[in-house]
Design a protein around this motif. Structure first.
Motif, short mmCIF file in Angstrom:
data_model
loop_
_atom_site.label_atom_id
_atom_site.label_comp_id
_atom_site.label_asym_id
_atom_site.label_seq_id
_atom_site.Cartn_x
_atom_site.Cartn_y
_atom_site.Cartn_z
N ALA A 223 0.84 -1.20 0.00
CA ALA A 223 0.00 0.00 0.00
C ALA A 223 0.87 1.25 0.00
O ALA A 223 1.92 1.29 0.65
N PRO A 224 0.45 2.31 -0.70
CA PRO A 224 1.26 3.54 -0.75
C PRO A 224 1.08 4.44 0.46
O PRO A 224 1.86 5.37 0.66
N VAL A 225 0.05 4.19 1.27
CA VAL A 225 -0.25 5.02 2.44
C VAL A 225 -0.66 4.10 3.59
O VAL A 225 -0.87 2.89 3.41
N VAL A 226 -0.82 4.69 4.76
CA VAL A 226 -1.34 3.94 5.91
C VAL A 226 -2.85 3.83 5.75
O VAL A 226 -3.57 4.83 5.82
N ASN A 227 -3.30 2.62 5.49
CA ASN A 227 -4.73 2.36 5.34
C ASN A 227 -5.01 0.93 5.78
O ASN A 227 -4.13 0.26 6.35
N ALA A 228 -6.21 0.43 5.51
CA ALA A 228 -6.55 -0.93 5.94
C ALA A 228 -5.63 -1.96 5.31
O ALA A 228 -5.20 -2.92 5.96
N GLN A 229 -5.30 -1.78 4.02
CA GLN A 229 -4.39 -2.71 3.36
C GLN A 229 -3.03 -2.73 4.05
O GLN A 229 -2.47 -3.81 4.31
N ALA A 230 -2.52 -1.57 4.36
CA ALA A 230 -1.23 -1.50 5.06
C ALA A 230 -1.31 -2.22 6.40
O ALA A 230 -0.36 -2.91 6.81
N ALA B 274 10.99 -4.09 9.12
CA ALA B 274 9.88 -4.13 10.08
C ALA B 274 9.77 -2.79 10.77
O ALA B 274 10.10 -2.65 11.95
N GLY B 275 9.30 -1.81 10.05
CA GLY B 275 9.14 -0.49 10.66
C GLY B 275 9.26 0.64 9.67
O GLY B 275 10.34 1.22 9.53
N GLY B 276 8.16 0.96 8.96
CA GLY B 276 8.15 2.15 8.13
C GLY B 276 8.02 1.96 6.64
O GLY B 276 7.91 2.93 5.90
N VAL B 277 8.00 0.72 6.17
CA VAL B 277 7.97 0.47 4.72
C VAL B 277 6.56 0.64 4.17
O VAL B 277 5.60 0.09 4.71
N VAL B 278 6.43 1.37 3.06
CA VAL B 278 5.21 1.41 2.27
C VAL B 278 5.58 1.27 0.80
O VAL B 278 6.75 1.29 0.43
N ALA B 279 4.56 1.10 -0.04
CA ALA B 279 4.73 1.12 -1.51
C ALA B 279 5.77 0.10 -1.99
O ALA B 279 6.63 0.42 -2.80
N ASN C 62 9.44 0.99 -1.63
CA ASN C 62 9.90 2.16 -2.39
C ASN C 62 9.97 3.41 -1.52
O ASN C 62 10.69 4.36 -1.85
N ALA C 63 9.21 3.43 -0.43
CA ALA C 63 9.16 4.66 0.37
C ALA C 63 9.10 4.33 1.86
O ALA C 63 8.56 3.29 2.27
N THR C 64 9.66 5.24 2.64
CA THR C 64 9.60 5.18 4.10
C THR C 64 8.56 6.18 4.57
O THR C 64 8.52 7.31 4.10
N SER C 65 7.73 5.74 5.50
CA SER C 65 6.67 6.59 6.04
C SER C 65 6.80 6.66 7.55
O SER C 65 6.86 5.62 8.22
N ILE C 66 6.84 7.87 8.10
CA ILE C 66 6.88 8.03 9.55
C ILE C 66 5.59 7.50 10.17
O ILE C 66 5.61 6.81 11.20
N ASP C 67 4.44 7.81 9.55
CA ASP C 67 3.18 7.29 10.06
C ASP C 67 3.20 5.77 10.11
O ASP C 67 2.78 5.15 11.10
N LYS C 68 3.68 5.16 9.05
CA LYS C 68 3.73 3.69 9.00
C LYS C 68 4.71 3.14 10.03
O LYS C 68 4.47 2.08 10.62
N MET C 69 5.81 3.84 10.25
CA MET C 69 6.77 3.40 11.25
C MET C 69 6.10 3.31 12.63
O MET C 69 6.27 2.32 13.36
N ILE C 70 5.32 4.32 12.98
CA ILE C 70 4.65 4.32 14.27
C ILE C 70 3.60 3.20 14.33
O ILE C 70 3.45 2.53 15.37
N CYS C 71 2.89 2.97 13.24
CA CYS C 71 1.93 1.85 13.20
C CYS C 71 2.67 0.52 13.37
O CYS C 71 2.19 -0.38 14.07
N ASP C 72 3.82 0.38 12.74
CA ASP C 72 4.58 -0.86 12.86
C ASP C 72 5.12 -1.06 14.27
O ASP C 72 5.21 -2.20 14.75
#
Length: 469
Positions: free
Chosen positions: A308-315, A337-342, A345-355
């Motif tokens: 997923a390219p963003v933090v969403n249900a798929q992510a 294990a911490g921050g990967v999206v897309a 291809n990209a690091t996401s701070i939001d995704k890192m916190i979710c992880d």
């Protein structure tokens, strides 16, 4: 015959009949000097030859952090998460992507440093675009050195950059002999499926082995694209790639610690893209841990990954699937294990916190159930009986904080932006915790590192700017 033995036998046949291509003159020279048949750049191994070298690698080893509470022992039943790796871009909350910067890199280092679930930090958390690619590995190393005291995952680069990083480590960690005796770093050496290792990765592998530092050998083949469509075939091919690289590392320095990795997954046949969170990937990476145990080696896989390219249900569901699978299969080192999206291809701070939250949940879920006189709590059960409540019993009042408390999200949401608000709050909490316990490095040691890197083309002023972030 076990499945592991069948994969092994197939890998031996591949090594004997197809061989592995080494795109590196020095590697070819070393292979030939150790009796390996090489035609052009392709090396052909007998089972006796490859296993002679593979058996020299230790079944477990310790990685030492500057802060001893973060030492890691790979090759045991312990599972260690490692954060995002190899992303070129930063993903913003709205889904847009931009090139990464060294400031982004340092922010990621700080967040990982402040999270006690991680014993390792650094690597390519995001590729800083504003510095030259040839010197970027040294910038990233310096950022991790000055902003973290955990085990150091190294970025990889040219032979010159890796030599400079190794020399810097010798300065920091008491000289070459001490550095080799107590390994402080580890680096990822990706194979180039099918059945190749490229020159740059081989340079890095040989430099690491020269200094006695562990290497993670790991293919990331895609089913039906860079690997056979059947999972067993891709596992056999990837095992051949891993073992060929492991054998070379032992030829450079017998006893070099290595990690047997599988990061292979499916290809999306609509787009021929790397489907990093496909269920097939969890199956192969989980079986990769079995192959590592078959050879008596530590294992590496992936977790908390999403396409997923963003933090969403798929992510959310993809990250939970891959993280839970990694822990269930007992993978020793869980990368990305911490921050990967897309699809990495990209690091996401939001995704890192979710992880971070996912890892805490998974670790809690795998904690063994304690059954003893205290936890059976029969005295209170008898006192409360049929009509009472346990809310005010002694055990509840003494231990209510033992229950899992989420750091993001809510069990009683009141605002439509509650989830994003909780992420922002957690980022601030972690950065404040970082500043309250900011790691330090002796100034005289840093001057030695700056001198080494200056000779490799990195100006001291840039390193000082990284240090000040």
């Amino acid at each position: 015959m076990s499945k592991e033995q069948m994969i092994h036998d197939a890998a031996m046949e591949i090594l004997r009949d197809v061989g592995v291509r080494f795109h590196n003159e020095e590697a070819v020279r070393i292979l030939r000097s150790n009796g390996i048949r090489v035609e052009g750049e392709t090396a052909y191994f007998t089972e006796e030859q490859v296993m002679h070298w593979v058996k020299m690698a230790p079944s477990s080893f310790t990685l030492y952090a500057r802060n001893p509470q973060y030492n890691m022992v790979l090759g045991t039943e312990e599972t260690y998460p490692s954060p995002t790796y190899g992303c070129a871009f930063m993903a913003e909350r709205d889904g847009t992507q931009r090139p990464g910067t060294i400031a982004d890199y340092v922010k990621c280092v700080k967040l990982v440093q402040a999270n006690p679930d991680y014993h390792i930090n650094g690597g390519i958390l995001v590729q800083p675009c504003e510095v030259d690619e040839s010197t970027a590995p040294m910038d990233m190393f310096y950022a991790a050195l000055t902003h973290s005291d955990k085990v150091m995952l190294l970025p990889t680069g040219s032979r010159q950059a890796m030599e400079a990083i190794m020399q810097a480590c010798c300065a920091v960690f008491g000289g070459a002999d001490s550095f080799a005796a107590r390994p402080r770093t580890i680096a990822l050496i990706n194979t180039n499926s099918p059945l190749s290792l490229d020159g740059k990765m081989l340079d890095c592998l040989m430099v690491l082995a020269k200094y006695g530092q562990p290497a993670i050998l790991c293919p990331a083949a895609m089913l039906g694209a860079t690997g056979p469509l059947p999972m067993a075939g891709t596992l056999a091919s990837g095992t051949a790639e891993d073992l060929a690289g492991i054998a070379l590392a032992q030829m450079v320095r017998p006893g070099t610690p290595v990690v047997f990795g599988i990061q292979s997954t499916a290809a999306d046949m609509h787009s021929i893209l790397f489907a990093c969170s496909a269920p097939e990937g969890t199956v192969m990476q989980g079986f990769g841990a079995k192959m590592a145990r078959f050879y008596g080696l530590p294992s590496r896989g992936g977790g908390s990954q999403t396409d997923a390219p963003v933090v969403n249900a798929q992510a959310g569901y993809e990250s939970m699937l891959t993280c839970y699978s990694a822990y269930r299969h007992g993978i020793n080192l869980v990368m990305e294990a911490g921050g990967v999206v897309a699809s990495v291809n990209a690091t996401s701070i939001d995704k890192m916190i979710c992880d971070f939250e996912i890892i805490r949940q998974v670790k809690t879920a795998f904690k063994p159930l304690e059954v003893n006189e205290e936890t059976l709590d029969l005295t209170e059960i008898k006192e409360v009986g049929h009509d009472g409540s346990f809310l005010t019993t002694d055990y509840t009042l003494d231990h209510f904080m033992d229950l899992y408390i989420p750091r993001i999200g809510s069990r009683n949401a009141q605002s439509p932006t509650y989830f994003e608000d909780s992420i922002d709050k957690e980022v601030n909490r972690l950065l404040e915790a970082y500043e309250a316990h900011r790691p330090t490095v002796d100034a005289a040691v840093l001057e030695q590192v700056k001198a080494v890197f200056a000779d490799a083309g990195v100006p001291a002023s840039r390193l000082e700017a990284i240090e000040a972030l």
